[in-house]
Scaffold this motif. Sequence first.
Motif, PDB file in Angstrom:
ATOM      1  N   SER A 136       0.736  -1.250   0.220  1.00  0.00           N
ATOM      2  CA  SER A 136       0.449  -0.141   0.272  1.00  0.00           C
ATOM      3  C   SER A 136       0.724   1.081   0.313  1.00  0.00           C
ATOM      4  N   LEU A 137       2.033   0.737   0.551  1.00  0.00           N
ATOM      5  CA  LEU A 137       2.780   2.354   0.870  1.00  0.00           C
ATOM      6  C   LEU A 137       3.582   2.910  -0.599  1.00  0.00           C
ATOM      7  N   SER A 138       4.226   1.441  -1.355  1.00  0.00           N
ATOM      8  CA  SER A 138       4.373   1.868  -2.307  1.00  0.00           C
ATOM      9  C   SER A 138       3.516   1.921  -3.470  1.00  0.00           C
ATOM     10  N   VAL A 139       2.906   2.530  -3.273  1.00  0.00           N
ATOM     11  CA  VAL A 139       1.292   3.301  -3.262  1.00  0.00           C
ATOM     12  C   VAL A 139       0.790   4.365  -3.582  1.00  0.00           C
ATOM     13  N   LEU A 140       0.869   4.415  -2.160  1.00  0.00           N
ATOM     14  CA  LEU A 140       0.725   5.722  -1.427  1.00  0.00           C
ATOM     15  C   LEU A 140       1.355   6.992  -1.834  1.00  0.00           C
ATOM     16  N   VAL A 141       3.512   6.435  -1.281  1.00  0.00           N
ATOM     17  CA  VAL A 141       4.313   7.716  -1.742  1.00  0.00           C
ATOM     18  C   VAL A 141       4.106   8.261  -3.160  1.00  0.00           C
ATOM     19  N   PRO A 142       4.381   7.637  -4.285  1.00  0.00           N
ATOM     20  CA  PRO A 142       4.567   8.107  -5.653  1.00  0.00           C
ATOM     21  C   PRO A 142       3.383   8.861  -5.282  1.00  0.00           C
ATOM     22  N   ALA A 143       1.899   8.695  -4.915  1.00  0.00           N
ATOM     23  CA  ALA A 143       0.903   9.540  -5.487  1.00  0.00           C
ATOM     24  C   ALA A 143       1.045  11.329  -4.260  1.00  0.00           C
ATOM     25  N   ILE A 144       1.457  10.407  -3.208  1.00  0.00           N
ATOM     26  CA  ILE A 144       1.505  11.909  -2.178  1.00  0.00           C
ATOM     27  C   ILE A 144       3.017  12.905  -3.259  1.00  0.00           C
ATOM     28  N   GLY A 145       3.693  12.181  -3.688  1.00  0.00           N
ATOM     29  CA  GLY A 145       5.266  12.956  -4.300  1.00  0.00           C
ATOM     30  C   GLY A 145       4.456  14.121  -5.385  1.00  0.00           C
ATOM     31  N   ILE A 163       2.629  16.840  -4.498  1.00  0.00           N
ATOM     32  CA  ILE A 163       3.112  17.663  -3.768  1.00  0.00           C
ATOM     33  C   ILE A 163       3.978  18.329  -4.740  1.00  0.00           C
ATOM     34  N   GLY A 164       4.521  17.165  -5.850  1.00  0.00           N
ATOM     35  CA  GLY A 164       5.317  18.085  -7.222  1.00  0.00           C
ATOM     36  C   GLY A 164       4.058  18.720  -7.997  1.00  0.00           C
ATOM     37  N   PHE A 165       2.980  18.642  -8.265  1.00  0.00           N
ATOM     38  CA  PHE A 165       2.668  19.746  -8.421  1.00  0.00           C
ATOM     39  C   PHE A 165       2.004  20.489  -8.372  1.00  0.00           C
ATOM     40  N   ALA A 166       2.272  20.949  -7.073  1.00  0.00           N
ATOM     41  CA  ALA A 166       1.395  21.973  -6.425  1.00  0.00           C
ATOM     42  C   ALA A 166       3.354  22.983  -6.187  1.00  0.00           C
ATOM     43  N   VAL A 167       4.365  22.864  -6.206  1.00  0.00           N
ATOM     44  CA  VAL A 167       5.813  22.950  -6.797  1.00  0.00           C
ATOM     45  C   VAL A 167       5.310  23.463  -7.335  1.00  0.00           C
ATOM     46  N   ASN A 168       5.243  23.039  -8.611  1.00  0.00           N
ATOM     47  CA  ASN A 168       5.472  23.410  -9.738  1.00  0.00           C
ATOM     48  C   ASN A 168       4.598  24.224 -10.559  1.00  0.00           C
ATOM     49  N   TYR A 169       3.605  24.820  -9.760  1.00  0.00           N
ATOM     50  CA  TYR A 169       2.291  25.159 -10.141  1.00  0.00           C
ATOM     51  C   TYR A 169       2.487  26.269  -9.196  1.00  0.00           C
TER      52      TYR A 169
END
Length: 95
Positions: free
Chosen positions: A47-56, A59-65
């Motif tokens: 579950s973490l192997s799916v959740l961690v990239p989604a959170i990343g 966050i990446g989208f928010a920073v780039n935006y």
Amino acid sequence: AMTYGQSPLNNAGLKLQTYLVTSGSVEVTETTFSLIMKFILRLLGESLSVLVPAIGAVIGFAVNYAFAQATGQMALRWYSGKFSETSPKYPPAFN
């Protein structure tokens, strides 16, 4: 036990039998616990192997935006001439 022709156990035999039964149940409990922990760790890892990239990605989208918006606003102010005259046109290193 007496039904099958065994004589009743003496005190030492009862202690030995009790020890064997309780130590066997401890081994079963430890085995069960280790299997449950392996299952939980595997489930948690999946579950973490799916959740961690989604959170990343969020966050990446928010920073780039935020960077894109700031750059766009800066470009609008620059090309519309709304920069104040006191602010330098170039950084001091280029003067």
